[in-house]
Design an enzyme around this catalytic site. Structure first.
Site, mmCIF file in Angstrom:
data_model
loop_
_atom_site.group_PDB
_atom_site.id
_atom_site.type_symbol
_atom_site.label_atom_id
_atom_site.label_comp_id
_atom_site.label_asym_id
_atom_site.label_seq_id
_atom_site.Cartn_x
_atom_site.Cartn_y
_atom_site.Cartn_z
ATOM 1 N N LYS A 1 0.845 -1.217 0.000
ATOM 2 C CA LYS A 1 0.000 0.000 0.000
ATOM 3 C C LYS A 1 0.870 1.254 0.000
ATOM 4 O O LYS A 1 0.655 2.180 -0.786
ATOM 5 C CB LYS A 1 -0.938 0.013 1.226
ATOM 6 C CG LYS A 1 -1.861 -1.199 1.315
ATOM 7 C CD LYS A 1 -2.784 -1.149 2.505
ATOM 8 C CE LYS A 1 -2.094 -1.216 3.866
ATOM 9 N NZ LYS A 1 -1.404 -2.505 4.122
ATOM 10 N N ARG B 1 -10.010 0.541 8.092
ATOM 11 C CA ARG B 1 -9.484 -0.763 8.490
ATOM 12 C C ARG B 1 -10.487 -1.575 9.296
ATOM 13 O O ARG B 1 -10.194 -2.697 9.690
ATOM 14 C CB ARG B 1 -8.278 -0.507 9.368
ATOM 15 C CG ARG B 1 -7.039 -1.214 8.922
ATOM 16 C CD ARG B 1 -5.975 -0.717 9.854
ATOM 17 N NE ARG B 1 -4.780 -1.439 9.774
ATOM 18 C CZ ARG B 1 -3.692 -0.987 9.158
ATOM 19 N NH1 ARG B 1 -3.726 0.147 8.505
ATOM 20 N NH2 ARG B 1 -2.596 -1.674 9.206
ATOM 21 N N ARG C 1 11.579 -5.572 4.954
ATOM 22 C CA ARG C 1 11.386 -4.130 4.747
ATOM 23 C C ARG C 1 12.400 -3.295 5.537
ATOM 24 O O ARG C 1 12.679 -3.547 6.704
ATOM 25 C CB ARG C 1 9.971 -3.726 5.172
ATOM 26 C CG ARG C 1 9.788 -2.211 5.116
ATOM 27 C CD ARG C 1 8.369 -1.769 5.194
ATOM 28 N NE ARG C 1 7.656 -2.363 6.308
ATOM 29 C CZ ARG C 1 6.344 -2.314 6.438
ATOM 30 N NH1 ARG C 1 5.612 -1.732 5.519
ATOM 31 N NH2 ARG C 1 5.766 -2.862 7.478
ATOM 32 N N ARG D 1 11.103 -1.251 11.007
ATOM 33 C CA ARG D 1 9.972 -0.832 11.835
ATOM 34 C C ARG D 1 9.833 -1.722 13.058
ATOM 35 O O ARG D 1 10.027 -2.928 12.983
ATOM 36 C CB ARG D 1 8.692 -0.876 10.994
ATOM 37 C CG ARG D 1 8.125 0.500 10.748
ATOM 38 C CD ARG D 1 7.072 0.500 9.706
ATOM 39 N NE ARG D 1 5.888 -0.264 10.089
ATOM 40 C CZ ARG D 1 4.790 -0.286 9.352
ATOM 41 N NH1 ARG D 1 4.722 0.399 8.225
ATOM 42 N NH2 ARG D 1 3.745 -0.983 9.738
ATOM 43 N N ARG E 1 -0.475 -8.788 13.452
ATOM 44 C CA ARG E 1 -1.015 -7.825 12.482
ATOM 45 C C ARG E 1 -1.811 -8.547 11.396
ATOM 46 O O ARG E 1 -2.861 -8.073 10.967
ATOM 47 C CB ARG E 1 0.131 -7.027 11.846
ATOM 48 C CG ARG E 1 0.728 -6.016 12.818
ATOM 49 C CD ARG E 1 2.071 -5.514 12.363
ATOM 50 N NE ARG E 1 2.024 -4.840 11.080
ATOM 51 C CZ ARG E 1 3.076 -4.711 10.267
ATOM 52 N NH1 ARG E 1 4.247 -5.217 10.603
ATOM 53 N NH2 ARG E 1 2.952 -4.074 9.132
HETATM 54 P P1 AP5 Z 1 4.793 -1.589 1.921
HETATM 55 O O1 AP5 Z 1 4.497 -0.771 0.711
HETATM 56 O O2 AP5 Z 1 5.460 -0.956 3.077
HETATM 57 O O3 AP5 Z 1 3.481 -2.398 2.379
HETATM 58 P P2 AP5 Z 1 2.193 -1.877 3.146
HETATM 59 O O4 AP5 Z 1 1.020 -2.571 2.551
HETATM 60 O O5 AP5 Z 1 2.176 -0.391 3.172
HETATM 61 O O6 AP5 Z 1 2.502 -2.509 4.548
HETATM 62 P P3 AP5 Z 1 2.417 -1.907 6.006
HETATM 63 O O7 AP5 Z 1 3.144 -2.898 6.879
HETATM 64 O O8 AP5 Z 1 2.879 -0.486 6.061
HETATM 65 O O9 AP5 Z 1 0.912 -1.980 6.253
HETATM 66 P P4 AP5 Z 1 0.232 -2.014 7.588
HETATM 67 O O10 AP5 Z 1 -1.140 -1.887 7.103
HETATM 68 O O11 AP5 Z 1 0.471 -3.166 8.478
HETATM 69 O O12 AP5 Z 1 0.928 -0.828 8.400
HETATM 70 P P5 AP5 Z 1 0.417 0.609 8.812
HETATM 71 O O13 AP5 Z 1 1.602 1.490 8.875
HETATM 72 O O14 AP5 Z 1 -0.752 1.026 7.988
HETATM 73 O O15 AP5 Z 1 5.678 -2.830 1.385
HETATM 74 C C1 AP5 Z 1 6.199 -3.777 2.308
HETATM 75 C C2 AP5 Z 1 7.574 -4.248 1.795
HETATM 76 O O16 AP5 Z 1 7.402 -4.956 0.556
HETATM 77 C C3 AP5 Z 1 8.563 -3.108 1.498
HETATM 78 O O17 AP5 Z 1 9.851 -3.549 1.864
HETATM 79 C C4 AP5 Z 1 8.477 -2.929 -0.028
HETATM 80 O O18 AP5 Z 1 9.696 -2.447 -0.544
HETATM 81 C C5 AP5 Z 1 8.152 -4.333 -0.499
HETATM 82 N N1 AP5 Z 1 7.293 -4.378 -1.685
HETATM 83 C C6 AP5 Z 1 6.194 -3.626 -1.935
HETATM 84 N N2 AP5 Z 1 5.645 -3.972 -3.120
HETATM 85 C C7 AP5 Z 1 6.415 -4.986 -3.617
HETATM 86 C C8 AP5 Z 1 6.369 -5.777 -4.811
HETATM 87 N N3 AP5 Z 1 5.396 -5.596 -5.722
HETATM 88 N N4 AP5 Z 1 7.294 -6.734 -4.983
HETATM 89 C C9 AP5 Z 1 8.287 -6.920 -4.060
HETATM 90 N N5 AP5 Z 1 8.400 -6.198 -2.921
HETATM 91 C C10 AP5 Z 1 7.468 -5.242 -2.708
HETATM 92 O O19 AP5 Z 1 -0.155 0.360 10.289
HETATM 93 C C11 AP5 Z 1 0.693 0.102 11.388
HETATM 94 C C12 AP5 Z 1 -0.136 0.031 12.660
HETATM 95 O O20 AP5 Z 1 -0.791 1.308 12.881
HETATM 96 C C13 AP5 Z 1 -1.274 -0.992 12.659
HETATM 97 O O21 AP5 Z 1 -0.826 -2.267 13.025
HETATM 98 C C14 AP5 Z 1 -2.234 -0.365 13.691
HETATM 99 O O22 AP5 Z 1 -1.809 -0.608 15.003
HETATM 100 C C15 AP5 Z 1 -2.114 1.129 13.418
HETATM 101 N N6 AP5 Z 1 -3.102 1.634 12.438
HETATM 102 C C16 AP5 Z 1 -2.830 2.184 11.202
HETATM 103 N N7 AP5 Z 1 -3.969 2.523 10.591
HETATM 104 C C17 AP5 Z 1 -4.973 2.190 11.430
HETATM 105 C C18 AP5 Z 1 -6.399 2.280 11.338
HETATM 106 N N8 AP5 Z 1 -7.001 2.762 10.238
HETATM 107 N N9 AP5 Z 1 -7.134 1.839 12.385
HETATM 108 C C19 AP5 Z 1 -6.556 1.338 13.493
HETATM 109 N N10 AP5 Z 1 -5.209 1.219 13.656
HETATM 110 C C20 AP5 Z 1 -4.436 1.638 12.624
#
Ligand code: AP5
Length: 238
Positions: A22, A97, A141, A174, A185
């Site tokens: 994402k 989410r 990552r 992270r 997660r």
């Molecule tokens: P990346 O692009 O970082 O993936 P992502 O989908 O953004 O993953 P996240 O881990 O950031 O998502 P998340 O939803 O768990 O975390 P968030 O910060 O929102 O890619 C991942 C890796 O893969 C990278 O190394 C990249 O280079 C690689 N990659 C990408 N595409 C690729 C491809 N096509 N091929 C190969 N490699 C690739 O949330 C964190 C925490 O915040 C949550 O756990 C929760 O506690 C809280 N939170 C956030 N939003 C909310 C909400 N709305 N409600 C409640 N709690 C929330």
């Protein structure tokens, strides 16, 4: 390209499990369409870093891999969406989410944004990725704390080990990318976020994209979805 950054884009909602890409794809959308990325994970991490009251509440919850309660999310998201750079559209990465957050967002967009601006309706893109691939993406990552660029030691390693290609800053892992937290997660995703996918599918607003491909290939699919959505929307240039 001028046309991509002149006309309305509307909200682009990226759905997908942790590691689906994402954040990676949001950055490509930002570059092409000139709209801001709104990552609720990044916003929360900023609150944690500066020790705000929201950050203090969220810190332990995020470290466990659980979701922050809905009520704490709404004020933070509303405040960001009201900023002027969101008028042509924005990419939501990590929100909604829960089914409650999806309902809240629909009501917010209806009441506040569509009333005052000529904005296309939301396009909801689901990034579909195999579970094993997700684990590799999360454990590999790395990110740059200075410029925010993302790397992956398995798939997109930096040119020099553990240093950002762009500004030479040492890369960081992270806090929630530890294997025991990753499992939590992914469980939270299945229990609480999968219903969001169903919410949009029932409304026939969900566009699944095969995200088990290279970054470039996934980006090409996403641009195709956004471009066809915009041509159906046909709002005048602003
Ligand atoms: P990346 O692009 O970082 O993936 P992502 O989908 O953004 O993953 P996240 O881990 O950031 O998502 P998340 O939803 O768990 O975390 P968030 O910060 O929102 O890619 C991942 C890796 O893969 C990278 O190394 C990249 O280079 C690689 N990659 C990408 N595409 C690729 C491809 N096509 N091929 C190969 N490699 C690739 O949330 C964190 C925490 O915040 C949550 O756990 C929760 O506690 C809280 N939170 C956030 N939003 C909310 C909400 N709305 N409600 C409640 N709690 C929330």
């Amino acid at each position: 390209m001028a046309n991509e950054t002149a006309r309305s884009v509307g909200p682009v909602i990226l759905l997908g499990p942790p590691g689906a890409g994402k954040g990676t794809q949001a950055k490509q959308i930002v570059e092409r369409y000139g709209i801001p990325q709104i990552s609720t994970g990044d916003l929360l991490r900023e609150h944690v870093a500066r020790g705000s009251s929201l950050g203090v509440e969220a810190k332990a919850i995020m470290a466990r891999g659980e979701l922050v309660p809905d009520e704490l999310m709404y004020g933070m998201v509303a405040q960001r969406l009201r900023e002027p750079d969101c008028r042509r559209g924005f990419v939501l990465d990590g929100f909604p989410r829960t089914a409650a957050q999806a309902g809240w967002l629909d009501a917010f967009l209806e009441q506040e944004l569509f009333e005052n601006s000529e904005m296309c309706p939301p396009v909801v893109i689901q990034l579909v990725v195999d579970y094993t691939q997700l684990l590799l993406r999360l454990t590999g990552r790395r990110s740059c704390p200075t410029c925010g660029r993302l790397y992956n030691i398995h798939f997109q390693p930096p040119r020099v080990d553990e240093l950002c290609d762009w500004d030479g800053t040492p890369l960081i892992t992270r806090n929630d990318d530890r294997s025991e937290v990753i499992t939590e997660r992914l469980t939270a995703y299945e229990k609480q976020t999968r219903p969001v996918v169903d919410y949009y599918r029932v409304q026939q607003r969900l566009v699944p994209v095969n995200a088990d491909q290279t970054v470039i290939e996934v980006t090409a699919q996403i641009f195709g979805v956004i471009d066809s959505h915009r041509s159906e929307c046909r709002l005048p240039a602003k």
